[in-house]
Design a protein around this motif. Structure first.
Motif, mmCIF file in Angstrom:
data_model
loop_
_atom_site.group_PDB
_atom_site.id
_atom_site.type_symbol
_atom_site.label_atom_id
_atom_site.label_comp_id
_atom_site.label_asym_id
_atom_site.label_seq_id
_atom_site.Cartn_x
_atom_site.Cartn_y
_atom_site.Cartn_z
ATOM 1 N N PHE A 1 -9.362 -3.381 -1.834
ATOM 2 C CA PHE A 1 -9.318 -1.863 -1.588
ATOM 3 C C PHE A 1 -8.198 -1.350 -2.454
ATOM 4 O O PHE A 1 -8.377 -0.325 -2.983
ATOM 5 C CB PHE A 1 -9.060 -1.676 -0.219
ATOM 6 C CG PHE A 1 -10.166 -2.128 0.575
ATOM 7 C CD1 PHE A 1 -11.375 -1.451 0.830
ATOM 8 C CD2 PHE A 1 -10.161 -3.332 1.584
ATOM 9 C CE1 PHE A 1 -12.520 -1.708 1.433
ATOM 10 C CE2 PHE A 1 -11.185 -3.471 2.161
ATOM 11 C CZ PHE A 1 -12.347 -3.026 2.117
ATOM 12 N N MET A 2 -7.043 -2.068 -2.666
ATOM 13 C CA MET A 2 -6.088 -1.576 -3.405
ATOM 14 C C MET A 2 -6.405 -1.579 -5.197
ATOM 15 O O MET A 2 -6.125 -0.600 -5.772
ATOM 16 C CB MET A 2 -4.769 -2.291 -3.322
ATOM 17 C CG MET A 2 -4.342 -2.105 -1.893
ATOM 18 S SD MET A 2 -2.559 -3.181 -1.766
ATOM 19 C CE MET A 2 -1.477 -2.132 -2.606
ATOM 20 N N ASP B 1 -1.008 -10.489 2.375
ATOM 21 C CA ASP B 1 -2.412 -9.950 2.507
ATOM 22 C C ASP B 1 -2.001 -8.190 2.307
ATOM 23 O O ASP B 1 -1.152 -7.752 2.747
ATOM 24 C CB ASP B 1 -2.895 -10.306 4.066
ATOM 25 C CG ASP B 1 -3.351 -11.433 4.077
ATOM 26 O OD1 ASP B 1 -4.361 -11.769 3.340
ATOM 27 O OD2 ASP B 1 -2.980 -12.297 4.984
ATOM 28 N N GLY B 2 -3.192 -7.534 1.757
ATOM 29 C CA GLY B 2 -3.012 -6.070 1.731
ATOM 30 C C GLY B 2 -2.165 -5.702 0.473
ATOM 31 O O GLY B 2 -1.393 -4.760 0.938
ATOM 32 N N THR B 3 -1.865 -6.629 -0.292
ATOM 33 C CA THR B 3 -0.810 -6.058 -1.428
ATOM 34 C C THR B 3 -1.515 -6.460 -2.921
ATOM 35 O O THR B 3 -2.624 -7.169 -2.925
ATOM 36 C CB THR B 3 0.409 -7.258 -1.382
ATOM 37 O OG1 THR B 3 0.138 -8.579 -1.703
ATOM 38 C CG2 THR B 3 1.024 -7.122 0.114
ATOM 39 N N ASN C 1 -5.543 -7.124 -3.194
ATOM 40 C CA ASN C 1 -6.467 -6.855 -2.079
ATOM 41 C C ASN C 1 -7.516 -5.721 -3.018
ATOM 42 O O ASN C 1 -7.475 -4.940 -3.653
ATOM 43 C CB ASN C 1 -5.583 -6.081 -0.996
ATOM 44 C CG ASN C 1 -6.667 -5.364 -0.227
ATOM 45 O OD1 ASN C 1 -7.146 -4.263 -0.392
ATOM 46 N ND2 ASN C 1 -6.982 -5.994 0.926
ATOM 47 N N ASP D 1 -12.596 -11.596 -1.443
ATOM 48 C CA ASP D 1 -12.644 -10.154 -0.889
ATOM 49 C C ASP D 1 -12.267 -10.397 0.577
ATOM 50 O O ASP D 1 -13.191 -10.057 1.448
ATOM 51 C CB ASP D 1 -13.883 -9.623 -0.856
ATOM 52 C CG ASP D 1 -14.046 -8.234 -0.217
ATOM 53 O OD1 ASP D 1 -13.211 -7.672 -0.187
ATOM 54 O OD2 ASP D 1 -15.081 -7.693 0.084
ATOM 55 N N GLY D 2 -11.049 -10.934 0.998
ATOM 56 C CA GLY D 2 -10.790 -11.328 2.345
ATOM 57 C C GLY D 2 -11.752 -12.239 2.867
ATOM 58 O O GLY D 2 -12.332 -13.328 2.310
ATOM 59 N N SER E 1 0.814 -1.212 -0.049
ATOM 60 C CA SER E 1 -0.166 0.019 0.149
ATOM 61 C C SER E 1 0.889 1.213 0.048
ATOM 62 O O SER E 1 1.862 1.501 0.889
ATOM 63 C CB SER E 1 -0.863 -0.022 1.417
ATOM 64 O OG SER E 1 -1.887 1.090 1.141
ATOM 65 N N SER F 1 -9.482 -9.456 -7.546
ATOM 66 C CA SER F 1 -9.373 -9.146 -6.206
ATOM 67 C C SER F 1 -9.313 -10.651 -5.306
ATOM 68 O O SER F 1 -9.734 -11.886 -5.966
ATOM 69 C CB SER F 1 -10.664 -8.653 -5.626
ATOM 70 O OG SER F 1 -11.712 -9.337 -5.879
#
Length: 376
Positions: A35-36, A71-73, A33, A154-155, A10, A59
């Motif tokens: 959101f990204m 995660d979150g990448t 992710n 989505d997670g 992020s 996603s």
């Protein structure tokens, strides 16, 4: 085959895993992710890196690159085929009034069949019935063509999933990649590792992927009774206890509960749950799941004529929740079998597409490790 991989944290730029090389009209798989992926600047950033690339986004519920689970990448794998070639097509579920069978048929017809070896699917995962999508794509004898892929994640939120081809990721997209050429060898396999427990019950009322009754009683009530205190965490807690669904004469298929319908006392699953099928709850340990991943890898490499040059892994978010801090163990098991030098890409999903071992026809699975191996 030339391959280039990178990851993006992020608020940072892509970091390449090796020295940058020039690729000609590569296929660029971008898994990340949600959101990204919603960031409007991401598409343009990838386009600037690969001006003539064919960009496919999806996603995830976790990203896979090498032996790492992130995660979150956002992870990126760019592939240039030296002899084979590919074609990418996409459709949106809204164009077909959410008739996923019709969407699959339409998408499949877009691919010329001469020298078509395999179709890999990156599908939206929030509303699509993966079973119907596969049925449509295999309609008219297309089951003789290899088919694999997965439903975007989505997670563990189950809010919305995104995918796209050559545009910013959006909801409802189903992207299919057709691979062509005699030089290509593509194999795929899947395996779970989950263990059935408790009484076997019969589905007495269902419609497509909606389960209403087991043994004549509301399915959701029975399921909540088994979950106990965890029932308040539905649908997330359902990932820890999927269902084994077995039709007469057929192999058992694992089904994950995507959502619940309190008003109708029903459960919405990722794929079809035919009336008359037998159902059991399932559970697994970390070791069971890691062993299942190893079995999937062994099945994928069986009978190959050439050594793998790329592995795309799609595993289920439920497996990730069970394994928790040990999630990378299943990726390491796969790497040991396919070869430590083989680049690995992939994501954690809401559903996996692959045939059973020894069969050509594709099925929708949940809670499995699915591999698609490429070489030329």
């Amino acid at each position: 085959m030339k391959i280039l991989q990178a990851k993006k944290l992020s608020n940072s730029k892509f970091e390449f895993a090796s020295e940058r090389i020039d690729l000609k009209e590569p296929l660029v798989l971008v898994f990340g992710n949600r959101f990204m992926l919603q960031d409007e600047g991401l598409f343009q950033e990838v386009r600037e890196l690969f001006p003539d690339g064919h960009l496919v986004f999806g996603s995830t519920s976790g990203e896979i690159m090498g032996e790492k689970v992130l995660d979150g990448t956002v992870v990126l794998t760019a592939i240039e085929f030296e002899k084979g070639h590919f074609m990418v097509k996409s459709k949106n579920v809204s164009e077909f009034q959410h008739n996923d069978d019709a969407l699959g048929r339409c998408l499949s017809k877009e691919f010329p069949k001469e020298q078509l070896k395999h179709i890999f699917v990156v599908s939206e995962g929030s509303t699509v019935n993966g079973s119907d999508l596969i049925t449509g794509m295999e309609y008219g004898g297309n089951g003789s063509i290899g088919l694999s892929g997965g439903l975007c994640g989505d997670g563990d939120r189950f809010e919305k999933t995104l995918a796209s081809y050559n545009q910013s990721p959006k909801e409802g997209e189903v992207v299919a990649i057709g691979f062509y050429g005699e030089s290509l060898e593509i194999s795929c396999a899947n395996f779970g590792g989950w263990i059935p427990f408790g009484p076997e019950r019969m589905i007495t009322k269902s419609r497509n992927n909606i389960l209403f009754e087991l043994d004549g009683k509301p399915a959701l009530d029975l399921y909540k009774r088994y979950l106990g205190d965890k029932a308040s965490e539905l649908p997330k807690s359902a990932l820890l206890y999927p269902l084994s669904v077995r039709t007469d004469g057929g192999a058992a298929i694992v089904r994950t509960i995507l959502n619940i319908d309190e008003e109708r006392n029903a459960m919405i699953l990722a794929g079809d749950v035919p009336q008359g099928s037998k159902v059991q709850l399932m559970m697994a340990t970390v070791d069971d799941i890691a062993s299942g991943a190893r079995s999937a890898a062994k099945l994928a490499v069986q009978g190959r004529n050439t050594e793998s040059q790329l592995a795309i892994l799609i595993s289920c978010v439920g497996r990730k929740l069970v394994m928790d801090q040990r999630t990378e163990e299943e990726i390491e098991e796969v790497s040991q079998i396919v070869g430590k030098h083989v680049p690995i890409s992939g994501f954690y999903s809401y559903g996996e597409m692959a045939p059973f071992a020894g069969h050509r026809s594709c099925k929708l699975h949940n809670q499995t490790m699915t591999l698609t191996l490429f070489s030329e």
